[in-house]
Design a protein around this motif. Structure first.
Motif, short mmCIF file in Angstrom:
data_model
loop_
_atom_site.label_atom_id
_atom_site.label_comp_id
_atom_site.label_asym_id
_atom_site.label_seq_id
_atom_site.Cartn_x
_atom_site.Cartn_y
_atom_site.Cartn_z
N UNK A 65 0.78 -1.25 0.02
CA UNK A 65 0.12 -0.01 0.12
C UNK A 65 0.82 1.19 -0.14
N UNK A 66 0.28 2.27 -0.57
CA UNK A 66 1.00 3.73 -0.50
C UNK A 66 -0.14 4.49 0.60
N UNK A 67 0.62 5.61 1.05
CA UNK A 67 0.18 6.63 2.00
C UNK A 67 0.49 7.96 1.90
N UNK A 68 -0.43 8.82 1.51
CA UNK A 68 -0.21 10.08 1.30
C UNK A 68 -0.82 11.10 2.59
N UNK A 69 -0.04 11.94 2.81
CA UNK A 69 -0.35 12.76 4.49
C UNK A 69 -0.22 14.11 4.06
N UNK A 70 -1.16 14.76 4.52
CA UNK A 70 -0.81 16.34 4.75
C UNK A 70 -1.27 16.71 6.04
N UNK A 71 -0.51 17.71 6.57
CA UNK A 71 -0.49 18.20 7.92
C UNK A 71 -1.23 19.66 8.05
N UNK A 72 -1.94 19.58 9.10
CA UNK A 72 -2.72 20.96 9.57
C UNK A 72 -1.84 21.72 10.62
N UNK A 73 -1.53 22.67 10.48
CA UNK A 73 -2.05 23.83 9.36
C UNK A 73 -1.06 23.95 8.39
N UNK A 74 0.02 23.43 8.32
CA UNK A 74 0.94 23.78 7.40
C UNK A 74 0.74 23.60 5.98
N UNK A 75 -0.02 22.46 5.86
CA UNK A 75 -0.39 22.01 4.31
C UNK A 75 -1.75 22.71 4.10
N UNK A 76 -2.44 23.30 4.90
CA UNK A 76 -3.73 23.92 4.68
C UNK A 76 -4.54 24.04 5.76
N UNK A 77 -5.56 24.80 5.73
CA UNK A 77 -6.53 25.07 6.90
C UNK A 77 -8.02 24.50 6.55
N UNK A 78 -8.19 24.41 5.24
CA UNK A 78 -9.32 24.09 5.01
C UNK A 78 -9.62 22.67 4.56
N UNK A 79 -10.66 22.08 4.91
CA UNK A 79 -10.96 20.50 4.77
C UNK A 79 -10.56 20.09 3.40
N UNK A 80 -11.09 20.85 2.25
CA UNK A 80 -10.87 20.46 0.75
C UNK A 80 -9.36 20.58 0.53
N UNK A 81 -8.60 21.48 1.07
CA UNK A 81 -7.22 21.74 0.80
C UNK A 81 -6.38 20.57 1.37
N UNK A 82 -6.71 20.22 2.59
CA UNK A 82 -5.85 19.17 3.15
C UNK A 82 -6.17 17.69 2.50
#
Length: 650
Positions: A346-363
């Motif tokens: 498997x592969x996993x992609x991760x986005x961190x709040x708030x550095x990667x975005x503050x809105x749900x759609x952005x993250x």
């Protein structure tokens, strides 16, 4: 008959408080009414004391009333306080209170009526009439106040009224006799009305109880439906709706608490589904969920659909990376399903709040991009969204915006690279390649805009534009030169695109036997069965099918054998390693495999004479690369083909 009635009466009293809902409702009603009962007793009794203060003995006008008033005042205060708080007793306490009232009520009534009858012997006729009025009105008021507890009300009536009637009868006076008869009739009517009222009260309680039960059941069903609506039935994990709700809630809180949004995708789930069936795929997903849940800690895993999962991890990058690595390691281990052993990864992609975005759609978008990067660039595993990926996203979005504004027929440029017969030196085919110089963002590498186009489905328009341009360029090339076009995975799975290719070919007048269709190994393996049907459709028109970039994907020999292929193109990465013994052995095995499967073999990326000689020695007859010619604009390609032909003839 009398015995049966006595038993009924006994059961009536013995079963007092046995109905839990009715008992609680009775106590609640009595808490609102019993304070009035004692208020009536006190006021009416005080009036009797006032009217008999000069005629009654000291004990009857002072001592007895004082004791009765003190007791009644305490009970008045008690029930007034309970009436204000309206506390809800449990069933056992309600039953106990009802039985205590049923016992204490008649005893208190007996005390009051005894005091009243004792006063009948004193005073003039008016004072005696006052006593009669006092007894009748007070007892009637008390009985009505006890209407929610008919057992106590009946006992009070049976204690007060018969005693008073007997007191009237022993006076041997017609007036007293008439009053006694009148009071007896009133008592019977009052008891009947009391029972009717209580039946109505009991029915209301039952109806209310039934409504409450129905409401509780509705709440329970709504809760079950809510859980079902937010739970994946196959794995028992929260589903896509719950994931987006929880993500929206986390981002709405704001604050300084960081968390991570992760997307997990299985790497080889579709081949398992296609090879062993959906039942095995379902068992794999269920087993996967059971394996991953103990590894989550404070994180939450969601099934978003198919083989895609979501992840919410409280904490920063370290916590998210630790969970992601755990999950990837767990997915790489084999799964035992019945008698099968399946390995997916498997592969996993991760986005961190708030550095990667503050809105749900952005993250979500950035976690999705990190997942895409992990699968495409890293070959699987974990990828955390970074500022470098941010720049790549902006670049991709700029490319996508330019593609949407692009006139493909005008802006796309057609280039061609010769494919030659290595022994004869003659050009056998030309692979058409797309080049794009956007007026908005400048020159864009093919790998960049093709990748973006595949994600946004604009690839269909690019493919058709290139196909039309290539067919038009076919008139400039010798009739024996084949035309090679690249198709993406999206094109293979688009009946509309395949139909448009057929129409363009028929309208061009170019022989279908001159057309090569190149598909990458990765594109074919996305859905081998569907790809096979699409390629077979093109072969029925007379086209040839070539498997591009062979060796870089995950196809098996059985899949390669089953696909409707005519040619195989060995990827340039293998040709670069020809100088090494291991690399030479791998390429020779590939050439032998093509020969065994009766497939033409084309070597890509041939740049040196040594590579040419080595490939010829192996038996590879067709080659492509800078040694023979680099990709050229279509305007000068015909001259280059003629020059190569003259050089071969010489």
């Amino acid at each position: 008959m009398l015995e049966r009635k006595c038993r009924r009466i006994y059961r009536w009293y013995a079963e007092l408080g046995n109905d839990p809902c009715l008992a609680v409702a009775q106590i609640l009603a009595l808490q609102r009414q019993l304070a009035f009962l004692y208020a009536v007793l006190l006021v009416n009794s005080l009036a009797i004391v006032v009217t008999h203060r000069d005629v009654a003995p000291f004990a009857l006008r002072t001592i007895v009333p004082t004791c009765l008033f003190a007791l009644s005042s305490l009970r008045l205060l008690h029930w007034w306080q309970r009436g204000r708080c309206l506390d809800l007793p449990d069933t056992a306490e309600a039953r106990h209170r009802l039985r205590m009232i049923t016992v204490l009520g008649p005893l208190l009534a007996l005390t009051y009526v005894s005091w009243s009858i004792a006063l009948l012997g004193y005073g003039n006729p008016l004072q005696q009439a006052h006593v009669m009025i006092y007894v009748t009105t007070t007892s009637i008021g008390c009985i009505f106040c006890l209407s929610a507890l008919p057992q106590a009300a009946v006992l009070v009536g049976l204690v007060v009224m018969p005693a008073f009637i007997v007191a009237c009868l022993i006076q041997h006076d017609l007036m007293y006799l008439v009053i006694a008869i009148n009071i007896a009739l009133v008592l019977m009517v009052l008891i009947r009305v009391l029972f009717n009222s209580f039946d109505h009260f009991r029915q209301q309680v039952r109806s209310q109880t039934q409504l409450e039960r129905q409401h509780d059941e509705l709440v329970r069903l709504n809760g079950d439906n809510e859980r079902l609506a937010h739970t994946d039935s196959l794995t028992g994990l929260p589903n896509r709706r719950r994931f987006h709700d929880d993500l929206a809630e986390l981002t709405a809180r704001g604050g300084v608490d960081s968390f991570a949004v992760g997307l997990l995708d299985l790497d080889r789930f579709k081949p398992v589904n296609d090879t062993f069936g959906h039942h095995v795929g379902d068992l794999l997903l269920a087993q996967l969920a059971a394996r991953l849940q103990p590894l989550l800690g404070d994180a939450t895993l969601y099934r978003l659909g198919g083989d895609e999962f979501g992840l919410l991890v409280p904490g920063g990058a370290c916590a998210a990376a630790l969970i992601g690595e755990r999950l990837c390691a767990a997915l790489s281990a084999p799964f035992a399903i019945a008698e099968l052993t399946v390995t997916v990864g498997g592969s996993v992609g991760i986005a961190l709040f708030p550095s990667a975005g503050q809105a749900a759609a952005e993250l979500f978008d950035r976690a999705d991009y990190a997942l895409y990067h992990a699968k495409r660039e890293l070959g699987g595993g974990l990828c955390i969204f970074t500022h470098d990926l941010e720049r790549a996203i902006r670049r991709d979005r700029a490319i996508e915006a330019a593609l949407h504004a692009c006139d493909f027929d005008e802006e796309l440029q057609l280039y061609g690279q010769p494919i030659v017969g290595a022994r004869s030196g003659h050009v056998e085919a030309v692979e058409f390649l797309a080049r794009w110089h956007s007026p908005l963002i400048g020159k864009v590498a093919p790998g960049d805009f093709i990748t973006v186009a595949e994600r946004s489905t604009l690839i269909h328009a690019i493919t058709l534009a290139m196909f039309r341009k290539g067919l038009a360029a076919a008139r400039l090339l010798p009739a024996h030169v084949a035309l090679s076009f690249n198709l993406s995975a999206c094109d293979l799975h688009s009946p509309a695109t395949l139909a448009a290719i057929e129409r363009a070919l028929l309208a061009s007048g170019v022989a279908s036997t001159r057309i090569w269709v190149e598909v990458t190994e990765t594109a074919v393996m996305r859905d081998p069965a569907a790809a096979g049907r699409a390629l077979q459709r093109l072969r029925r028109l007379g086209m040839k099918v070539a498997l591009d970039d062979f060796g870089t994907g995950h196809s098996s020999l059985s899949t390669l054998h089953q696909l409707p292929l005519d040619k195989v193109k060995i990827d340039r990465s293998f040709i670069k390693d020809l100088t090494a013994q291991r690399g030479c052995t791998v390429v020779e095995a590939m050439v032998s495999l093509c020969d065994a499967l009766s497939l033409d073999c084309v070597a890509e990326g041939v740049e040196t004479a040594d590579q040419l000689e080595t490939l010829l020695r192996m038996g590879c007859e067709r080659m492509q690369g800078f040694l023979f010619g680099q990709p050229l604009p279509i305007a000068i390609l015909p001259d280059a083909v003629r020059i190569i032909g003259r050089r071969a003839a010489a």
